[in-house]
Design a protein around this motif. Structure first.
Motif, short mmCIF file in Angstrom:
data_model
loop_
_atom_site.label_atom_id
_atom_site.label_comp_id
_atom_site.label_asym_id
_atom_site.label_seq_id
_atom_site.Cartn_x
_atom_site.Cartn_y
_atom_site.Cartn_z
N LEU A 30 0.89 -1.16 0.00
CA LEU A 30 0.00 0.00 0.00
C LEU A 30 0.92 1.21 0.00
N ALA A 31 0.93 1.98 -1.08
CA ALA A 31 1.88 3.08 -1.22
C ALA A 31 1.20 4.33 -1.79
N GLU A 32 1.93 5.44 -1.74
CA GLU A 32 1.39 6.73 -2.19
C GLU A 32 1.12 6.76 -3.69
N ASP A 33 2.00 6.14 -4.46
CA ASP A 33 1.85 6.18 -5.92
C ASP A 33 2.48 4.93 -6.52
N PHE B 146 0.59 -7.98 -5.40
CA PHE B 146 -0.61 -7.19 -5.19
C PHE B 146 -0.25 -5.84 -4.60
N GLY B 147 -0.96 -4.83 -5.00
CA GLY B 147 -0.69 -3.50 -4.47
C GLY B 147 -1.77 -2.52 -4.84
N GLU B 148 -1.83 -1.45 -4.06
CA GLU B 148 -2.77 -0.36 -4.34
C GLU B 148 -2.23 0.91 -3.71
N THR B 149 -2.79 2.01 -4.14
CA THR B 149 -2.32 3.29 -3.62
C THR B 149 -3.17 3.71 -2.43
N GLY C 262 -11.71 0.99 3.69
CA GLY C 262 -12.50 -0.24 3.77
C GLY C 262 -12.53 -1.03 2.49
N ALA C 263 -11.86 -0.56 1.45
CA ALA C 263 -11.95 -1.21 0.15
C ALA C 263 -10.59 -1.62 -0.38
N GLN C 264 -9.82 -2.28 0.41
CA GLN C 264 -8.50 -2.72 -0.03
C GLN C 264 -8.67 -4.01 -0.85
N LEU C 265 -9.10 -3.82 -2.10
CA LEU C 265 -9.40 -4.96 -2.95
C LEU C 265 -8.17 -5.80 -3.27
N ALA C 266 -7.03 -5.16 -3.47
CA ALA C 266 -5.81 -5.91 -3.75
C ALA C 266 -5.39 -6.74 -2.54
N LEU C 267 -5.62 -6.23 -1.32
CA LEU C 267 -5.34 -7.01 -0.13
C LEU C 267 -6.26 -8.24 -0.08
N ASN C 268 -7.52 -8.04 -0.39
CA ASN C 268 -8.45 -9.17 -0.43
C ASN C 268 -8.01 -10.19 -1.48
N ASP C 269 -7.55 -9.71 -2.62
CA ASP C 269 -7.05 -10.63 -3.65
C ASP C 269 -5.83 -11.41 -3.16
N ALA C 270 -4.93 -10.74 -2.44
CA ALA C 270 -3.75 -11.42 -1.89
C ALA C 270 -4.16 -12.49 -0.88
N LEU C 271 -5.14 -12.18 -0.05
CA LEU C 271 -5.64 -13.16 0.92
C LEU C 271 -6.23 -14.37 0.21
N GLN C 272 -6.98 -14.13 -0.84
CA GLN C 272 -7.57 -15.24 -1.59
C GLN C 272 -6.49 -16.06 -2.30
N TYR C 273 -5.43 -15.41 -2.71
CA TYR C 273 -4.30 -16.10 -3.35
C TYR C 273 -3.69 -17.12 -2.37
#
Length: 159
Positions: free
Chosen positions: A54-57, A84-87, A93-104
């Motif tokens: 999870l980063a700024e850019d 997986f990553g997102e900005t 509440g919507a860290q979709l990439a984190l959810n994807d990593a968990l499912q991975y």
């Protein structure tokens, strides 16, 4: 006043009070990680990790991912090809990439998720604990880069 009511009250078995989240959650995370690493070693294979940042850019995403991959290599872990990553613009509440990593991890493509730090997971302690317990049920773990002490700078991330 009749004290018969209180006789034996304090002799009853009771559940110990849970440890505070500040000690309970890191212990839960460590226990799960140790179990997964031991299972991988018993099978004679490397621990497989994916990364979540999870980063700024997007430039910061790439830099942190490289740092995570270097740490995984130093530990002798096999990094998966999926990352997986997102900005930080993503709503908390919507860290979709984190959810994807968990499912991975749930699908056993990786044993664990390597992240820069706890601040990568924008969850309240109760939700974070549920995430850790879910990963433990799936034989998965979360690992953070260690903090190194520097006399001049205080705590700094692993480099």
């Amino acid at each position: 006043m009749n004290n018969d009511y209180f006789d034996g009250l304090f002799d009853l078995p009771h559940e110990p009070l849970p440890a505070p989240a500040s000690t309970r959650l890191p212990a839960l995370r460590r226990t799960a990680a140790e179990a997964v690493r031991a299972a991988a070693a018993a099978r004679g294979r490397a621990v497989r990790v994916t990364t979540y940042v999870l980063a700024e850019d997007h430039d910061a995403l790439a830099r942190q991912r490289e740092e995570l991959l270097a740490y995984a290599a130093k530990r002798g872990w096999a990094a998966t090809s999926e990352h997986f990553g997102e900005t930080t613009l993503t709503p908390a509440g919507a860290q979709l990439a984190l959810n994807d990593a968990l499912q991975y991890v749930r699908r056993a493509f990786a044993d664990g998720i390597l992240m820069p730090g706890r601040d990568s997971i924008r969850q309240e302690p109760d939700a974070y604990e549920r995430t850790l317990r879910r990963l433990h049920d799936w034989s998965g773990f979360i690992e953070f880069l260690p903090l190194l002490r520097s006399p001049a700078a205080g705590l700094v991330r692993h480099r």
